[in-house]
Motif scaffolding. Structure first.
Motif, PDB file in Angstrom:
ATOM      1  N   ILE A   1       0.987  -1.078  -0.108  1.00 20.02           N
ATOM      2  CA  ILE A   1       0.159   0.069   0.162  1.00 20.02           C
ATOM      3  C   ILE A   1       0.834   1.243  -0.034  1.00 20.02           C
ATOM      4  CG2 ILE A   1      -1.794   1.062   1.060  1.00 20.02           C
ATOM      5  CD1 ILE A   1      -2.770  -1.438   2.454  1.00 20.02           C
ATOM      6  N   ASN A   2       0.888   2.040  -0.892  1.00 17.60           N
ATOM      7  CA  ASN A   2       1.564   3.223  -1.127  1.00 17.60           C
ATOM      8  C   ASN A   2       1.091   4.664  -1.230  1.00 17.60           C
ATOM      9  OD1 ASN A   2       4.103   1.535  -2.625  1.00 17.60           O
ATOM     10  ND2 ASN A   2       2.101   0.488  -3.170  1.00 17.60           N
ATOM     11  N   PHE A   3       1.924   5.574  -0.849  1.00 18.23           N
ATOM     12  CA  PHE A   3       1.505   6.981  -0.793  1.00 18.23           C
ATOM     13  C   PHE A   3       2.505   8.035  -1.083  1.00 18.23           C
ATOM     14  CE2 PHE A   3      -0.847   4.519   2.683  1.00 18.23           C
ATOM     15  CZ  PHE A   3      -2.300   4.889   2.410  1.00 18.23           C
ATOM     16  N   ASP A   4       2.385   8.722  -2.004  1.00 19.88           N
ATOM     17  CA  ASP A   4       3.517   9.601  -2.692  1.00 19.88           C
ATOM     18  C   ASP A   4       3.123  11.040  -2.334  1.00 19.88           C
ATOM     19  OD1 ASP A   4       4.574   6.942  -3.046  1.00 19.88           O
ATOM     20  OD2 ASP A   4       5.654   7.975  -4.959  1.00 19.88           O
ATOM     21  N   GLY A   5       3.933  12.008  -2.446  1.00 16.71           N
ATOM     22  CA  GLY A   5       3.788  13.385  -2.690  1.00 16.71           C
ATOM     23  C   GLY A   5       5.010  14.242  -3.486  1.00 16.71           C
ATOM     24  N   LEU A   6       4.652  14.825  -4.567  1.00 21.42           N
ATOM     25  CA  LEU A   6       5.439  15.430  -5.339  1.00 21.42           C
ATOM     26  C   LEU A   6       5.343  16.856  -5.316  1.00 21.42           C
ATOM     27  CD1 LEU A   6       7.287  14.397  -8.325  1.00 21.42           C
ATOM     28  CD2 LEU A   6       6.027  16.278  -8.417  1.00 21.42           C
TER      29      LEU A   6
ATOM     30  N   PHE B   1      -0.318  14.602  -5.311  1.00 23.69           N
ATOM     31  CA  PHE B   1      -0.416  13.516  -4.023  1.00 23.69           C
ATOM     32  C   PHE B   1      -1.062  12.477  -4.692  1.00 23.69           C
ATOM     33  CE2 PHE B   1      -0.594  17.605  -2.170  1.00 23.69           C
ATOM     34  CZ  PHE B   1       0.689  17.694  -1.294  1.00 23.69           C
ATOM     35  N   ALA B   2      -0.663  11.164  -4.509  1.00 24.36           N
ATOM     36  CA  ALA B   2      -0.836   9.879  -5.243  1.00 24.36           C
ATOM     37  C   ALA B   2      -1.045   8.758  -3.969  1.00 24.36           C
ATOM     38  CB  ALA B   2       0.062   9.574  -6.300  1.00 24.36           C
ATOM     39  N   GLY B   3      -1.927   7.910  -4.309  1.00 26.19           N
ATOM     40  CA  GLY B   3      -2.029   6.595  -3.363  1.00 26.19           C
ATOM     41  C   GLY B   3      -2.462   5.478  -4.441  1.00 26.19           C
ATOM     42  N   GLY B   4      -1.736   4.162  -4.123  1.00 30.61           N
ATOM     43  CA  GLY B   4      -2.019   3.040  -4.895  1.00 30.61           C
ATOM     44  C   GLY B   4      -1.714   1.886  -3.943  1.00 30.61           C
ATOM     45  N   ALA B   5      -2.171   0.810  -4.498  1.00 35.15           N
ATOM     46  CA  ALA B   5      -2.030  -0.642  -3.890  1.00 35.15           C
ATOM     47  C   ALA B   5      -1.754  -1.731  -5.057  1.00 35.15           C
ATOM     48  CB  ALA B   5      -3.284  -0.847  -3.221  1.00 35.15           C
ATOM     49  N   GLU B   6      -0.977  -2.637  -4.474  1.00 36.51           N
ATOM     50  CA  GLU B   6      -0.647  -3.726  -5.356  1.00 36.51           C
ATOM     51  C   GLU B   6      -1.163  -5.177  -4.517  1.00 36.51           C
ATOM     52  OE1 GLU B   6       2.812  -4.963  -8.598  1.00 36.51           O
ATOM     53  OE2 GLU B   6       3.233  -4.691  -6.500  1.00 36.51           O
TER      54      GLU B   6
END
Length: 345
Positions: A242-247, A264-269
């Protein structure tokens, strides 16, 4: 390990062409910095290159329909020779043919094609300072970008001053008991390229307020950015994250209205039986002051992976999709990859 990957992408009109997106990154909404590996780590977070032991070569093709832009790249990486050091070499070339329209001082209509070219050569290096939990990455590179056109007599002209520079990316990842990764990545800390905020079309005479440049990107080819990422692995396995990113983009709108673009992004695999990865995500992208040009996206993807056994061949199939659901000028992005992996050991 050897990997050959072909990627076809239909990305955003406003995105700079030199960037290359893989199916995993696209299907997770761009939230992959803390969990990236392989060629994805070479571009997104070089500190992660040494977290997996592999040898790979990834040729990549990318198409950007709205800007009539095409990119080709090849990424090579080796983390087998030394458990503490991973090295890579990457090259990306881009050719875009965006059209601009305008009226001359007599009211005549004109349309000309611009030639947008960019080249990037990078040498990413990762060092596992404390194997298993602390890694650093550095990516020195050479950057070139230009935007040109040819007049009626066939003479070339620069619509934007050509950019030649040396760039530098720095990255760090902390892995906490294989349960979570925290990453910080700075890209183009040296040598960022300003965006094409204005176009010089001499010897053409352009009537005031008549220039139509909607297909010319407002974003920088090589922006100075700072990003942070968090990846949580609930089962301590890389296939479930489970991932959260900010740029933060300090270049694209700095010359226009002193604004820092934020994403701002969120994603899951989740990988079924270590063979079929399912990917979901989304992100919000601010494009200048105010909310009128902000955009929201959803994303998904699927893959089919078989690791290469010793002295054997494996493969990596993938599909990614992203769709803008809020904001002006809806955009759709697609990515497909086919990878062949060979383990020589």
């Amino acid at each position: 390990m050897f990997a050959a990957v072909a990627v076809v992408v239909i990305p955003s009109r406003a995105q700079a062409a030199p960037g290359l997106d893989g199916t995993r990154n696209l299907g997770m909404g761009g939230a992959t910095r803390a969990s990236s590996t392989g060629s994805g780590a070479m571009l997104a977070n070089p500190a992660n290159m040494g977290f997996t032991r592999q040898f790979l070569i990834d040729p990549v093709y990318q198409a950007q329909v709205e800007n009539n832009t095409h990119g080709v790249g090849i990424q090579a990486m080796d983390s087998l020779m030394n458990p503490r050091v991973a090295v890579g070499l990457g090259y990306v070339a881009t050719l875009g043919l965006p059209n601009v329209t305008f009226k001359d001082d007599r009211g005549g209509d004109h349309q000309i094609a611009l030639f947008h070219m960019a080249h990037e050569v990078g040498l990413p290096i990762a060092i596992n300072a404390a194997p298993g939990w602390l890694a650093f990455g550095v990516r020195p590179k050479f950057l070139q970008s230009s935007l040109r056109f040819v007049d009626a007599q066939g003479d070339p002209h620069d619509a934007k001053k050509q950019r030649l520079a040396f760039g530098l990316d720095l990255a760090m990842t902390v892995s906490i008991l294989q349960f979570a990764n925290v990453s910080v990545v700075g890209q183009n800390l040296v040598g960022p390229a300003p965006p094409a905020t204005s176009l010089k079309l001499d010897p053409y005479v352009v009537a005031p307020d008549s220039l139509g440049r909607s297909h010319v990107s407002l974003l920088s080819d090589f922006p100075r950015t700072l990003a942070h990422g968090l990846a949580v692995f609930p089962t301590r396995q890389s296939g479930f994250s489970i991932n959260f990113d900010g740029l933060y983009d300090f270049t694209s709108f700095r010359h226009q209205d002193k604004y820092t673009r934020m994403i701002f992004a969120g994603g899951a695999e989740y990988t079924i039986k270590r063979v079929v990865p399912l990917r979901f995500g989304g992100y919000w992208d601010s494009r200048g002051r105010g909310k009128q040009d902000d955009r929201g996206f959803i994303a998904c993807g699927i893959g089919f992976v078989r690791d290469a056994p010793k002295r054997g061949i494996g493969f990596d199939l993938g599909f990614g999709f992203s769709r803008q659901i809020t904001g002006p000028n809806p955009e759709t992005r697609l990515a497909v990859n086919l990878g062949i992996r060979i383990n020589p050991q």
